[in-house]
Design a protein around this motif. Sequence first.
Motif, PDB file in Angstrom:
ATOM      1  N   ALA A 223       0.760  -1.243   0.100  1.00  0.00           N
ATOM      2  CA  ALA A 223       0.017   0.161   0.093  1.00  0.00           C
ATOM      3  C   ALA A 223       0.929   1.261   0.002  1.00  0.00           C
ATOM      4  N   ILE A 224       0.219   2.398  -0.609  1.00  0.00           N
ATOM      5  CA  ILE A 224       0.874   3.523  -0.468  1.00  0.00           C
ATOM      6  C   ILE A 224       0.185   4.497   0.561  1.00  0.00           C
ATOM      7  N   VAL A 225       1.052   4.988   1.400  1.00  0.00           N
ATOM      8  CA  VAL A 225       0.392   5.742   2.413  1.00  0.00           C
ATOM      9  C   VAL A 225       0.889   7.053   2.487  1.00  0.00           C
ATOM     10  N   GLN A 226       0.269   8.041   3.060  1.00  0.00           N
ATOM     11  CA  GLN A 226       0.667   9.625   3.121  1.00  0.00           C
ATOM     12  C   GLN A 226       0.402  10.170   4.324  1.00  0.00           C
ATOM     13  N   ARG A 227       1.014  11.071   4.752  1.00  0.00           N
ATOM     14  CA  ARG A 227       0.776  11.750   6.318  1.00  0.00           C
ATOM     15  C   ARG A 227      -0.303  12.886   5.838  1.00  0.00           C
ATOM     16  N   ASP A 228      -1.167  13.002   6.529  1.00  0.00           N
ATOM     17  CA  ASP A 228      -2.295  14.005   6.393  1.00  0.00           C
ATOM     18  C   ASP A 228      -2.824  14.567   7.655  1.00  0.00           C
ATOM     19  N   GLY A 229      -1.893  15.841   8.144  1.00  0.00           N
ATOM     20  CA  GLY A 229      -1.959  16.415   9.694  1.00  0.00           C
ATOM     21  C   GLY A 229      -1.684  15.113  10.370  1.00  0.00           C
ATOM     22  N   ASN A 230      -2.505  15.085  11.413  1.00  0.00           N
ATOM     23  CA  ASN A 230      -2.244  13.969  12.723  1.00  0.00           C
ATOM     24  C   ASN A 230      -3.093  12.469  12.251  1.00  0.00           C
ATOM     25  N   GLU A 231      -3.140  12.252  11.020  1.00  0.00           N
ATOM     26  CA  GLU A 231      -3.595  11.188  10.321  1.00  0.00           C
ATOM     27  C   GLU A 231      -2.704  10.643   9.155  1.00  0.00           C
ATOM     28  N   VAL A 232      -2.933   9.267   8.922  1.00  0.00           N
ATOM     29  CA  VAL A 232      -2.160   8.571   7.837  1.00  0.00           C
ATOM     30  C   VAL A 232      -3.263   8.016   6.889  1.00  0.00           C
ATOM     31  N   ARG A 233      -3.021   8.617   5.581  1.00  0.00           N
ATOM     32  CA  ARG A 233      -4.160   8.370   4.641  1.00  0.00           C
ATOM     33  C   ARG A 233      -3.495   7.314   3.619  1.00  0.00           C
ATOM     34  N   PHE A 234      -4.298   6.330   3.386  1.00  0.00           N
ATOM     35  CA  PHE A 234      -3.987   5.033   2.606  1.00  0.00           C
ATOM     36  C   PHE A 234      -4.432   5.700   1.269  1.00  0.00           C
ATOM     37  N   VAL A 235      -3.337   5.796   0.164  1.00  0.00           N
ATOM     38  CA  VAL A 235      -3.808   6.544  -0.884  1.00  0.00           C
ATOM     39  C   VAL A 235      -4.064   5.307  -1.945  1.00  0.00           C
ATOM     40  N   SER A 236      -3.646   4.126  -1.896  1.00  0.00           N
ATOM     41  CA  SER A 236      -3.972   3.050  -2.501  1.00  0.00           C
ATOM     42  C   SER A 236      -5.091   1.841  -2.035  1.00  0.00           C
ATOM     43  N   PRO A 237      -5.818   1.144  -2.839  1.00  0.00           N
ATOM     44  CA  PRO A 237      -6.732   0.187  -2.352  1.00  0.00           C
ATOM     45  C   PRO A 237      -6.291  -0.995  -1.446  1.00  0.00           C
ATOM     46  N   LEU A 238      -6.913  -1.347  -0.334  1.00  0.00           N
ATOM     47  CA  LEU A 238      -6.481  -2.471   0.434  1.00  0.00           C
ATOM     48  C   LEU A 238      -6.941  -4.028  -0.017  1.00  0.00           C
ATOM     49  N   ARG A 239      -6.047  -4.820   0.161  1.00  0.00           N
ATOM     50  CA  ARG A 239      -6.704  -6.043  -0.275  1.00  0.00           C
ATOM     51  C   ARG A 239      -7.643  -6.443   0.722  1.00  0.00           C
ATOM     52  N   HIS A 240      -7.503  -6.449   2.087  1.00  0.00           N
ATOM     53  CA  HIS A 240      -8.587  -6.651   3.157  1.00  0.00           C
ATOM     54  C   HIS A 240      -9.640  -5.655   3.735  1.00  0.00           C
ATOM     55  N   TYR A 241      -9.721  -4.607   2.789  1.00  0.00           N
ATOM     56  CA  TYR A 241     -10.415  -3.563   3.181  1.00  0.00           C
ATOM     57  C   TYR A 241     -11.486  -3.198   2.042  1.00  0.00           C
ATOM     58  N   ASN A 242     -12.819  -3.556   2.389  1.00  0.00           N
ATOM     59  CA  ASN A 242     -13.632  -3.420   1.025  1.00  0.00           C
ATOM     60  C   ASN A 242     -14.056  -2.177   0.738  1.00  0.00           C
ATOM     61  N   ASN A 243     -13.930  -1.183   1.572  1.00  0.00           N
ATOM     62  CA  ASN A 243     -14.689   0.195   1.172  1.00  0.00           C
ATOM     63  C   ASN A 243     -13.694   0.888   0.251  1.00  0.00           C
ATOM     64  N   ALA A 244     -14.090   2.072  -0.415  1.00  0.00           N
ATOM     65  CA  ALA A 244     -13.607   2.628  -1.365  1.00  0.00           C
ATOM     66  C   ALA A 244     -12.121   3.210  -1.002  1.00  0.00           C
ATOM     67  N   PRO A 245     -11.026   2.992  -2.071  1.00  0.00           N
ATOM     68  CA  PRO A 245      -9.834   3.558  -1.909  1.00  0.00           C
ATOM     69  C   PRO A 245      -9.770   4.936  -1.267  1.00  0.00           C
ATOM     70  N   GLN A 246      -8.818   4.958  -0.411  1.00  0.00           N
ATOM     71  CA  GLN A 246      -8.320   6.535   0.093  1.00  0.00           C
ATOM     72  C   GLN A 246      -9.328   6.676   1.298  1.00  0.00           C
ATOM     73  N   SER A 247     -10.326   5.703   1.681  1.00  0.00           N
ATOM     74  CA  SER A 247     -11.245   6.155   2.754  1.00  0.00           C
ATOM     75  C   SER A 247     -10.602   5.768   3.988  1.00  0.00           C
ATOM     76  N   LEU A 248      -9.776   4.951   4.271  1.00  0.00           N
ATOM     77  CA  LEU A 248      -9.244   4.443   5.333  1.00  0.00           C
ATOM     78  C   LEU A 248      -8.226   5.631   5.731  1.00  0.00           C
ATOM     79  N   ARG A 249      -8.275   5.998   7.035  1.00  0.00           N
ATOM     80  CA  ARG A 249      -7.312   6.881   7.700  1.00  0.00           C
ATOM     81  C   ARG A 249      -7.118   6.374   9.179  1.00  0.00           C
ATOM     82  N   LEU A 250      -5.836   6.239   9.463  1.00  0.00           N
ATOM     83  CA  LEU A 250      -5.496   6.122  11.015  1.00  0.00           C
ATOM     84  C   LEU A 250      -5.047   7.172  11.724  1.00  0.00           C
TER      85      LEU A 250
END
Length: 681
Positions: A223-250
């Motif tokens: 996966a490609i990730v990027q820092r967005d303030g105090n969160e980590v945004r997933f730029v690419s889709p994930l194999r085990h995450y069925n929601n839309a790409p870039q919707s997962l933030r940690l």
Amino acid sequence: MPSSHAQTPRTAGRRLWTAAPLGVSSALLAFLALGLILWGANVLYQEREQRQRHQIERELQAISQLQARSVADWRDRRMSDAMALSDDSLLAHAVAAWLASPGSAPSADIVARLRILQERARYTAVYLVDTQGMLRLTPADSVQGRLPDPELLALHSALAQAQPVMLEPRQSNFFAFPFSGLMVPIFDGIEPLGAIWLVSDVRTSLYPLLELWPTPSRSAESAIVQRDGNEVRFVSPLRHYNNAPQSLRLPISHSEDPAVQAVTGVRGIIYGRDYRGEEVLAMVSAVPDSPWFMVSKIDVAEAFTDMRVREWLALSLPISLGLLIAGSFAVFWQRRAWQRERALKTDLQRNMRWLESAQKAAEVGYFSYDATQHSFFMSGMACTIFGLSLGSAMSRRQWIGLIHPDDRKKTLEEHARAMTERTGLRTQYRIRRASDRHVRWVQVWAEYESDAGQKPVARMTGTVQDVTERRQGEEKLATYRAALEAQVRQDPLTHIANRLALDEAVAMEWNRALRSGAPLSLLMIDVDHFKAYNDHYGHVAGDLCLQRVAQALSQSIGRVGDLVARYGGEEFAVLLPDTDGTQATAIGQRLCDAVRAMNIEHLAAQGRPQVTVSIGSASALPAFTAVPGMPHTSHPASARDAARHLFEQADAALYRAKQSGRDQVASFEPNGLQAPAPAPG
């Protein structure tokens, strides 16, 4: 009178008294031996597990680095397109003239340039926008509308900095797919005219780069990730995450997640828990010249469970053997002397059979080389590995005859050095097995024997193992990696070099010519009226036409070092090291003749019944370009800038060849004129 050999009660009591502490000592020795065996088995297991762990980590590191390099190349190619477009003065003049005449139709040059970007560079959409962010033109027709807010900010930034600005992938109602954009400013001199908005569908251009995984796996993903303030945004889709790409933030507080560790500065191999809460092994690296980080991971349970099962199975035999030996010792000292002697012989024979079975299971045999007799004593498994009959000895002459001819000299030198220096031997070589002459790889580990006084003797003892399958596996992995590298640099349609391979070759040949003082030439080739050919005959026939043209170009370039590459769409390029302008023009004419000689029907062309090509030629002297005060000092000195300048010259010459009637070669001259070579009769 009793015989002197009769056993008295005192004698029996004395033997019973001495037997008791002997039994206790034997039991203690048995337990000590068992403890040592278990300790040794545990140490061996830990060492083997650590070695296997390092192997898995190295494989994961290689996969992650390859994917990160592919993503970086993807960004570099788009920035290269943007820089070339920003430096296109002809396009800037044409846009300025059109904008100065409100209500007039856009010139064909502007529309053609936008269409070339969309078709050859494979952008999903291309827009011409003005300085206010209004959409003015697409390759198909004029368009109305306004840029979305993020793109409008990028437009202002690009015009202010006079540099292209890349927008990170995102999802928007403007398009029905996740996209990435490039805002390329256009200036007429110092006057801003607007920008070209290049749009890429990341589902087809970026995301597939992360799906390459050399071995099947249930949990592996990148996966490609990027820092967005105090969160980590997933730029690419994930194999085990069925929601839309870039919707997962940690949140940054999830410090155990490898993605969070990546944006906080951690690099390399790490262990942690991912967004599912699973324990994972991950490789973290930064994508060069971007705010992105590459995280490749696999579940620890999948990566190491099979390894641990194999290791425990491998250690079960010596552990069982140790338990049996300890039990045998406990019984051994409880029986009479003659029973103990017979049991010792029986145990020894049984242990030898077990040892032989273990050697067969591991395909490991042992040997002893007597330097004075020049002969090898071989175990049964060692005889099997070399294809000899069981129980036979092997002479030095016979051993040399079994070594593969290609490895014989090296192997004999290593053995001679070990014998002379009296050091250990660690080597691998091929043999031709005596029984069937099959070629097998063997690994030999041997040490010199030493007596009680630590004086070396002329005898070497060691093990030999058949490692053929392991070597074959390593060779297959190396072949796969080489094939994967080749695919990255090959055009999938024409099977010739692609743009990436061409860029690398140009930079390498420029540096080589810089050292040698030799000239360097480039031919830019475009198939004449190819859009009309596609419209008339269909895209399948168009693909076949491009394949035949690529084959003709490759067959007409006969020198080693010349490179034919697909530049994009129906455009090709030929790199000619050690070739001046006159020679390049002659080669270009030969290529025109070769394509024309194929006589590919083209009824939709204007004035010619067959497919032809137009060629632009440009040449440079890198040695003079790099030295101040010499000719051509106006050229850039770096390999990348010089290569871009050479491409621009060849492209300008190609434009001249098309303007002069097509099916000809035009060369770029230092005075700014392009001299077309006359087309044959």
